[in-house]
Enzyme design. Structure first.
Site, mmCIF file in Angstrom:
data_model
loop_
_atom_site.group_PDB
_atom_site.id
_atom_site.type_symbol
_atom_site.label_atom_id
_atom_site.label_comp_id
_atom_site.label_asym_id
_atom_site.label_seq_id
_atom_site.Cartn_x
_atom_site.Cartn_y
_atom_site.Cartn_z
ATOM 1 N N ASP A 1 -51.916 28.429 -19.070
ATOM 2 C CA ASP A 1 -52.624 27.670 -18.078
ATOM 3 C C ASP A 1 -53.892 28.001 -18.048
ATOM 4 O OD1 ASP A 1 -53.383 26.543 -15.183
ATOM 5 O OD2 ASP A 1 -51.047 26.709 -15.061
ATOM 6 N N HIS B 1 -54.878 21.631 -17.477
ATOM 7 C CA HIS B 1 -54.653 23.054 -17.446
ATOM 8 C C HIS B 1 -54.648 23.984 -18.763
ATOM 9 C CE1 HIS B 1 -53.164 23.329 -13.249
ATOM 10 N NE2 HIS B 1 -52.626 22.208 -13.435
ATOM 11 N N GLU C 1 -51.875 17.344 -12.879
ATOM 12 C CA GLU C 1 -53.197 17.791 -12.882
ATOM 13 C C GLU C 1 -54.117 17.697 -13.739
ATOM 14 O OE1 GLU C 1 -52.174 20.635 -8.910
ATOM 15 O OE2 GLU C 1 -52.353 21.428 -10.729
#
Length: 501
Positions: free
Chosen positions: A169, A232, A296
């Protein structure tokens, strides 16, 4: 726990003693090792293999009607007989044997002068849904491999069968990849966490991860790895800036939470890097499913990157916003060509990808309509980084929402889904104790809701009173069960907007 499909009590009981031995058929040796490893710390019983053993473990492929994970267990005063068509079924049966014993049998210290007796029972048991999982985020806060193995043990006790391991991440990269050493030399470490001034990091060796896979398999648990892309990606970009959209811009591993706008570029070198990473993942993790993240991913950088805009033009895309799906379809092709099944948080326009709806449970219906396999993970029911109560003793968690065991138990399960999983994101979870405190009793609720043929919240709460003593014997810090829960009544009053993961 979870509730078995069919249980009939019989007269009598079978007492384990120092003379008790296990007889196995070919292929059942792993189940014998598992029972021995689980019981020896508290009982001291050797439970050796012997052809005349009165505890019988049989791998029987002719056993029908119980699927890939079911088992049949019979206990009387003369013998204990456990049969299953698969090693996974035998592993689940071992956990039932453990739970039939006094709770002290689950502990890690010797218990002198105890009587280790199993009640007479006939059990035929199989799960209702095949995917009963937990995501463990080791990217935000690294956990040593021993902590992860204990987490697998706790999953196995509850017959949860998928450990979704979130390995990369913005805040850390935990997977070594040959030819890309800076991923762990640089990407595994951050200078601090949300302003605390304390460096944090760590990574797993290939041997540790391969060992975890084998350890989990013997306990009936699959390990599904996740490597995030194309968003990410900050930890990877800190290690190799040329993989981003501003190759000359140095970026540290991110020290904050939320969603970073720094994402992978879409030039050929990035696709080559991602293929290298995934090829290493396939070497270490044999499970058919590989999670590629996919959520995202801000398109801000792509909208101003000459290389990204050139890719848009070359591929005939409508704009930078279509690069997300284009990227993930390239990754999907790579995994499918190697015989694997990609998993993503978002639909990517390709029904070969398993989807995990996390923003809203209603997102499952269109994914199913498009032909996707679906695993439910809606944050309002399954995210365990949220606190499970508003009490003063509740540890810190993601703000804005409360997720109780009652909520987890009632996770929406539309017809046709593979199952569901909870997610333990670790932005607010720095220690193993905190991890387990957030996990239980909510994971027990998930296990019962997904395994039991007829889930029953009232029955679960009754059984949880006894099951709590097992968690105590295992030194698992766990919250009291809030039997009322928040559920559907008043829950909208404290729901947050869709949170950044």
């Amino acid at each position: 726990m979870p509730s078995p499909t069919r249980l009939v009590r019989r007269h009598g009981r079978f007492t384990l003693s120092p003379d008790t031995a296990i007889r196995v058929t070919p292929g059942a040796e792993g189940a014998a090792r598992l029972l021995r490893a689980c019981l020896r710390p508290a009982t001291g019983l050797p439970l050796p293999l012997h052809e005349d053993g009165r505890v019988v473990f049989a791998l029987d492929e002719r056993l029908v009607g119980l699927g890939a994970e079911g088992y049949a267990l019979s206990v009387n005063e003369h013998a204990v007989v456990l049969r299953a068509a698969t090693r996974q079924g035998l592993a689940h049966g071992v956990q039932t044997i453990r739970q039939l014993l006094p709770p002290e049998a689950l502990g890690s210290r010797p218990v002198p002068d105890a009587v280790w007796a199993l009640p007479g029972v006939d059990i035929r048991d199989a799960p209702r849904l095949p995917w009963r999982g937990v995501l463990l985020d080791v990217a935000r806060h690294f956990q040593p491999i021993g902590v992860v193995r204990r987490f697998v043990d706790l999953m196995a006790l509850h017959k949860l069968n998928v450990l979704h391991l979130h390995l990369t991440d913005d805040q850390g990269w935990r997977l070594p990849v040959p030819g890309w050493p800076r991923l762990t030399e640089v990407g595994a470490w951050r200078a601090e966490t949300a302003g605390d001034g304390v460096p944090h990091g760590g990574w797993y060796t290939r041997a540790e991860l391969a060992g975890l896979v084998g350890y989990a398999a013997e306990r009936g648990v699959r390990v599904v790895p996740e490597v995030e892309m194309p968003g990410h990606a900050r930890a990877a970009l800190a290690a190799y800036p040329h993989l981003g959209n501003s190759p000359d811009r140095p970026l540290p591993v991110w020290t904050r939470w939320g969603v970073s706008e720094a994402v992978f570029g879409v030039h050929d070198a990035v696709l080559g890097f991602c293929r290298d990473v995934l090829d290493e993942v396939l070497e270490v993790f044999p499970d058919p499913h590989v999670h590629v993240g996919g959520d995202e991913c801000p398109t801000t950088e792509w909208a101003t990157s000459p290389a990204a805009l050139a890719r848009v033009a070359r591929e005939g895309l409508a704009g930078p916003h279509e690069l997300h799906g284009w990227f993930l379809r390239r990754i999907t092709d790579h995994l499918v060509a190697r015989g694997r099944v990609p998993v993503s948080w978002e639909p990517v326009g390709d029904p070969r990808v398993v989807v995990m709806p996390w923003r809203d449970a209603a997102d499952a219906a269109p994914a199913l309509d498009r032909g996707h396999d679906v695993v439910m993970s809606p944050h309002r029911w399954t995210y365990l980084d949220y606190p499970q109560s508003t009490g003063p003793d509740e540890p810190a968690g993601q703000p804005g929402l409360v997720v109780t065991a009652h909520d987890v138990y009632h996770v929406p399960l539309p017809a046709g889904v593979l199952g569901a999983q909870c997610a333990l994101w670790t932005e607010y979870v720095p220690t193993a104790e905190h991890l387990e405190r957030l996990a239980f009793p909510r994971l027990a609720a998930l296990a019962d809701a997904l395994w039991a043929r007829r889930p029953d919240w009232t029955g679960f709460t009754d059984r949880m009173r006894g099951h709590a003593s097992r968690l105590t014997a295992l030194s698992v810090p766990h919250a009291p069960l809030a039997v009322g829960g928040v559920g559907a009544v008043g829950k909208e009053d404290h729901r947050s907007p869709v949170p950044p993961r």
